[in-house]
Enzyme design. Sequence first.
Site, mmCIF file in Angstrom:
data_model
loop_
_atom_site.group_PDB
_atom_site.id
_atom_site.type_symbol
_atom_site.label_atom_id
_atom_site.label_comp_id
_atom_site.label_asym_id
_atom_site.label_seq_id
_atom_site.Cartn_x
_atom_site.Cartn_y
_atom_site.Cartn_z
ATOM 1 C CG PHE A 107 -65.492 -12.592 -5.706
ATOM 2 C CD1 PHE A 107 -66.170 -12.014 -6.758
ATOM 3 C CD2 PHE A 107 -64.473 -13.496 -5.987
ATOM 4 C CE1 PHE A 107 -65.850 -12.329 -8.076
ATOM 5 C CE2 PHE A 107 -64.150 -13.821 -7.284
ATOM 6 C CZ PHE A 107 -64.846 -13.230 -8.337
ATOM 7 C CG ASN A 208 -59.281 -12.373 -7.744
ATOM 8 O OD1 ASN A 208 -59.347 -11.632 -8.721
ATOM 9 N ND2 ASN A 208 -60.175 -13.307 -7.500
ATOM 10 N N PRO A 209 -57.926 -8.545 -7.259
ATOM 11 C CG PRO A 209 -56.863 -6.858 -8.475
ATOM 12 C CD PRO A 209 -56.762 -8.322 -8.122
#
Length: 300
Positions: A107, A208-209
């Site tokens: 990500f 920060n899932p």
Amino acid sequence: MSALVEQGTAADRPVTVRTLVERSARILEAARVPDPRVDAELLVGHVLDASRGRVQSLSVTDAPVSAEEAVAIAEVVERRAAREPLQHILGVAWFRTLELSVGPGVFVPRPETESVAQIAIDAVRAVVPADRPPLAVDLGTGSGALALSIASEVPHAEVVGVENSPRAFVWAKENLARTGVQNARLVFADLADALPDLDGRVDVVVSNPPYVPIGAIPRDPEVRLFDPEAALYGGQDGLDVVRRVSATARRLLREGGTVVIEHGELQGESIRALLTADGFRAASTQRDLTGRDRTTTALR
């Protein structure tokens, strides 16, 4: 041949940095790339091994560009026009004070997450001195952005980043080496059962899932087409992984410790309720620099 090269290679019209920046910006604008001029300057600088400021200076002086460089610039501009993330093309993402390696399988850290990092950093700095350094854990560290920011900006703290994606873990390890921080370590594990040896000892847990509901499709092609699905989608309501983060944070945190969770702008109320139901207190939601709800914190 790309129009970026073809229109500027005649003998009486030498290709210059200014010409390539302007044409690149027009191509990116037509492709609806946000901030096309900025991206054009960064892409030209990437090929020329020059900073954005240097590219601007070369544009003012109409500095020439070789045919080989013009072709290389055309190629990276075409990739960006296809909405490949700028960070993938450059190979780096800037996050707070760090330059992180990123690419397929991890990500790409976002600017809005920098405010999440600040909240976690402030919480770590606020830890009352004891017989050990402050201890922070980043659940689902991805590229390592949050963990490494905390470690670099609070050098007296100990930081652990947890990640269960093999591809993302490789990027995190590279960034740990790249940043050179000595007070962080990485653990390959699922966040649900990670670090049992630290139960009840952690001062700050940050995460920060993935929090996008499965039915929601991210607007930006860069996100939709290139970010790993496992880093985006959090079940039907987007909160499946948040629930696991809450449970693990409650296990890891000492009494009075802080949990810090990034989420979507409409999820603050739900996450406050979730944390309260799990036994946390003083749940509170903070906004990012755009004025959107972004981070919820609570105390163990």
